[in-house]
Design an enzyme around this catalytic site. Structure first.
Site, mmCIF file in Angstrom:
data_model
loop_
_atom_site.group_PDB
_atom_site.id
_atom_site.type_symbol
_atom_site.label_atom_id
_atom_site.label_comp_id
_atom_site.label_asym_id
_atom_site.label_seq_id
_atom_site.Cartn_x
_atom_site.Cartn_y
_atom_site.Cartn_z
ATOM 1 N N MET A 55 25.771 47.093 29.735
ATOM 2 C CA MET A 55 25.139 47.743 30.883
ATOM 3 C C MET A 55 25.967 47.476 32.118
ATOM 4 O O MET A 55 26.012 46.350 32.606
ATOM 5 C CB MET A 55 23.730 47.195 31.081
ATOM 6 C CG MET A 55 22.778 47.584 29.966
ATOM 7 S SD MET A 55 21.103 47.031 30.351
ATOM 8 C CE MET A 55 20.155 48.129 29.296
ATOM 9 N N GLY A 56 26.602 48.534 32.609
ATOM 10 C CA GLY A 56 27.468 48.379 33.780
ATOM 11 C C GLY A 56 28.912 48.460 33.337
ATOM 12 O O GLY A 56 29.311 47.814 32.369
ATOM 13 N N PHE A 57 29.689 49.285 34.041
ATOM 14 C CA PHE A 57 31.071 49.504 33.598
ATOM 15 C C PHE A 57 31.975 49.478 34.826
ATOM 16 O O PHE A 57 32.884 50.279 34.966
ATOM 17 C CB PHE A 57 31.159 50.849 32.859
ATOM 18 C CG PHE A 57 32.332 50.987 31.943
ATOM 19 C CD1 PHE A 57 32.971 49.879 31.419
ATOM 20 C CD2 PHE A 57 32.793 52.257 31.586
ATOM 21 C CE1 PHE A 57 34.049 50.025 30.571
ATOM 22 C CE2 PHE A 57 33.881 52.409 30.732
ATOM 23 C CZ PHE A 57 34.509 51.291 30.224
ATOM 24 N N GLY A 58 31.673 48.554 35.734
ATOM 25 C CA GLY A 58 32.527 48.353 36.901
ATOM 26 C C GLY A 58 33.622 47.357 36.565
ATOM 27 O O GLY A 58 34.120 47.327 35.433
ATOM 28 N N GLY A 117 32.543 44.799 33.762
ATOM 29 C CA GLY A 117 32.323 45.531 32.516
ATOM 30 C C GLY A 117 33.627 45.977 31.878
ATOM 31 O O GLY A 117 33.819 45.859 30.661
ATOM 32 N N VAL A 174 27.960 31.808 37.992
ATOM 33 C CA VAL A 174 28.417 30.801 38.949
ATOM 34 C C VAL A 174 29.884 30.496 38.708
ATOM 35 O O VAL A 174 30.280 30.168 37.592
ATOM 36 C CB VAL A 174 27.606 29.489 38.831
ATOM 37 C CG1 VAL A 174 28.101 28.465 39.844
ATOM 38 C CG2 VAL A 174 26.125 29.752 39.012
ATOM 39 N N ILE A 225 35.096 29.412 35.652
ATOM 40 C CA ILE A 225 34.967 27.967 35.411
ATOM 41 C C ILE A 225 33.734 27.707 34.553
ATOM 42 O O ILE A 225 32.637 28.065 34.946
ATOM 43 C CB ILE A 225 34.810 27.191 36.741
ATOM 44 C CG1 ILE A 225 35.859 27.617 37.766
ATOM 45 C CG2 ILE A 225 34.857 25.697 36.491
ATOM 46 C CD1 ILE A 225 35.643 27.001 39.152
ATOM 47 N N ASP A 266 25.041 34.370 49.039
ATOM 48 C CA ASP A 266 25.627 34.381 47.690
ATOM 49 C C ASP A 266 25.820 32.946 47.183
ATOM 50 O O ASP A 266 25.441 32.616 46.057
ATOM 51 C CB ASP A 266 26.971 35.129 47.736
ATOM 52 C CG ASP A 266 27.697 35.066 46.413
ATOM 53 O OD1 ASP A 266 27.370 35.876 45.521
ATOM 54 O OD2 ASP A 266 28.594 34.211 46.255
ATOM 55 N N LYS A 309 24.001 30.637 43.914
ATOM 56 C CA LYS A 309 24.719 29.843 42.910
ATOM 57 C C LYS A 309 24.285 28.378 42.961
ATOM 58 O O LYS A 309 24.164 27.723 41.931
ATOM 59 C CB LYS A 309 26.215 29.983 43.132
ATOM 60 C CG LYS A 309 26.685 31.420 42.846
ATOM 61 C CD LYS A 309 28.034 31.698 43.454
ATOM 62 C CE LYS A 309 28.532 33.097 43.114
ATOM 63 N NZ LYS A 309 29.721 33.464 43.913
#
Lengths: 433, 433
Positions: free
Chosen positions: A11-14, A17, A134, A138, A203, A207
């Site tokens: 779901m999502g192809f940016g 994705g 997050v 890493i 943002d 996290k």
């Protein structure tokens, strides 16, 4: 023998994705060797199926209809990289309801509705993993949950937002102004047209809520995080900080003393000798202090197509391995400790304070007396002329003080005749454990 | 309801063993919450049951008889922290033979006989975990096996021996001689009375063999690692390195180009701007470069009672969770790639070279010509008088060259009349990917 594979709905192809598709295609053989199963992307949910993309041969998988993924009984895993709360949340809950496992990179969703999603997963015997949410590439969530499972974490300090770290690094290296560097970051694609979520610290706060929940095993909510962004950080602050041996970082701080916890995101002075001080540009790092292990730090790319996609696909490998072993949904440990939040009198820190005062005899004495009355003592002081206008600037680094005492002092200072302005006040962290 | 617990036999009660006991006692509640089972140490194998120890209330568990652990059907897990090859290897194999899971901190054993032990574990359906064997408190093995399961690692650079890093840090910070700092490290307990295994690089080589096996998924053996220690590093080398922008580190390097692999441990010049250059004292760090994730680094304590014990007990938590799920021994992925080692012509690096020459006109020209003939070009050169004795010292940093070309040049130089001595030659790493 037919090669077995597990079917996946993306779901999502940016950016992320696309990275997921690339990694799954390029590493099919490695993934098969590790999991004993192939991974096959059978459908990709997009907003616009006609949009041209720089990745070939996937056109036949595209759909704009979520039901084509959610109602397909052959799809066992949903990878959600749409981002944002709606409709990602509804899709994920529906996927879990239908017994599909979920891998997501969605920090907003996990910070705000993580508990609801994990409960649903547990109820349905499904895996939900979110390493990519997050610090991109890493593997810090695994480290907290598994690597330090036997330890009691006391402190986490994170540079977990690449945009703000890029801006502060540039300001520090070039002596540039915030607004100029922000424009440059926007032009380079390191900051969004509307940069609020990054530069105001939201943002990073999401996290930190995720890190604190996993690290302290306490159900932390986003509103438990004190947030202050970098838009008021000036090049003067950075220059004075340097003079006193510090770099300014937008630092997420999650700290536990006995059972009381504080979590904040704010611009913070970090001594140059601390490993976090040299984390520059868009890189992320999370410093973890455990009672037994002591100091550790995890450093790497915080975002980007392939680093983030690597985290997603590594989670996917875990889902497939669990599927092979028949233990999906059984490995999670819900936060089991009661949440006790510190009040401001329990939040202890050193502070960096910059004020503009009347340049008269005795002013410094009056200010240090005021601080002493509030039990705040000074570690470093610089006084120097300001703007050639009969004023002076005093820069101070205090010893440990409580947030309530420091807030009280600043409120008082703002009303004193001899003080023209309290220019800035930052926590100082990283000098001791 | 009776509280259920899993019974554990501890082999070895030195520094790490004591730490394991402390952590299990102190964190019983957390461990129970995470695994659903208590962890009970029922026997401890020691060499001398009468020796006085600074940990109370365990006397009744001590035994000098390995059979009391190995033959006890109630003991499900053996934690081996004796160290060394014999008798640890025999104990572990016997434990596995009897269906007991094993957690070990034994790098010597895992580097030399890891394949045999892991095969036996697989045959018997047992877990063997050894996170503590490399870089103490840093959960690097999990990161390689799980965190980067979807990526292809191309390079690992490790500062994985605290003793040598302490010595080199001191030499660098104080301009001190190797032998003086070694004595000091011995007095402080950071180096052993017989320091060979540390200072000659063998300890680091064992850890690099383990890292390369897991990171590249190739069965690497200890003898595949080229090893050179730090005993020949002089304070002059360090001073000249600094002048050119480098710190010397005993660096483990594991690198893959296409399918060909090289693994070495040797004193190496690292640019000061590289995150590894500021890993100081007894700290360890492992830098990992993956095709997709790019640059990451893991930093923390490489040794010590509690950091190492944390890694052991976290492995133990995994064993207990697996036991609860009924999947012990089923999660391991054996190295599945064929081992292809580079020959010396494929080992490319920049080099730092320091030679003493006759101080005559044309000498530098002759030397640069010699290098050019071997296709080695220079990035930096310093020439200066040496010892006031009609000689000069030339310090060079080359561009990328192969090990075979560089070895050829050095062998040739050692026979040239105009060169009195080739003082030192180090690889330079960390300037590019």
């Amino acid at each position: 023998m037919e090669k077995q594979s597990i079917k996946l709905g993306l779901m999502g192809f940016g950016t992320v994705g696309t990275g997921v598709v690339r990694i799954i295609s390029a590493h099919q053989d490695d993934l098969q060797k590790q999991t004993g199963l192939g991974i096959e992307i059978t459908k990709i949910l997009v907003q616009d199926a006609e949009k041209s993309r720089n990745i070939a041969a996937m056109e036949n998988l595209l759909t704009t209809e979520p039901a084509e993924l959610l109602d397909d009984p052959d799809i066992e895993v949903i990878v959600e990289v749409i981002g944002g709360i709606h409709p990602a949340k509804e899709y994920i809950l529906q996927a879990l309801e239908r017994g599909k496992h979920v891998v997501t990179a969605n920090k907003d969703l996990m910070a705000l509705h993580g508990a609801e999603i994990l409960n649903k997963a547990q109820e349905k015997g499904c895996d939900v993993f979110y390493e990519a949410s997050v610090a991109g590439g890493i593997p810090i969530l695994r480290a907290l949950v598994e690597g330090f499972s036997s330890d009691r974490i006391t402190k986490m300090m994170g540079i977990v937002n690449g945009t703000t770290n890029y801006i502060l690094t540039k300001m520090s290296q070039e002596g540039a102004d915030y607004s100029d560097v922000l424009k440059e970051a926007q032009a380079l694609g390191y900051a969004e047209a509307n940069p609020t979520s990054d530069v105001e610290g939201f943002d990073a706060a999401r996290k930190m809520a995720i890190l604190a929940t996993l690290g302290f095993r306490v159900p932390m909510k986003l509103e438990d995080v004190d947030v202050k962004g970098i838009s008021a950080v000036s090049k003067q602050d950075i220059a004075y900080g340097k003079q006193l041996g510090y770099e300014i970082k937008l630092l997420g701080l999650a700290r536990r003393d006995e059972e009381a916890i504080e979590v904040s995101v704010q611009p913070t002075m970090v001594p140059k000798s601390h490993p976090l001080a040299s984390v520059n540009g868009v890189f992320n790092a999370v410093y973890v202090h455990g009672e037994a292990v002591g100091e550790t730090m995890f450093y790497g790319p915080g975002a980007g197509e392939l680093p983030t996609a690597t985290a997603v696909v590594s989670d996917l490998v875990t889902v497939v391995k669990n599927r092979k072993l028949g233990v999906n949904g059984r490995g999670m440990v819900a936060p089991y400790k009661e949440k006790v939040l510190k009040d401001d009198s329990q939040k202890l820190s050193k502070y960096f304070l910059r004020i503009v005062v009347a340049d008269k005899r005795g002013v410094l004495a009056k200010i240090t007396q005021l601080l002493a009355d509030k039990n705040i003592s000074l570690e470093q002081v610089i006084q120097q002329p300001y703007n050639n206008g009969g004023e002076a600037e005093i820069i101070m680094v205090t010893h440990q003080s409580s947030k309530s005492d420091m807030d009280g002092v600043i409120a008082y200072m703002e009303q004193m005749d001899i003080i023209s302005k309290v220019e800035s006040c930052y926590r100082v962290e990283g000098g001791d454990k």
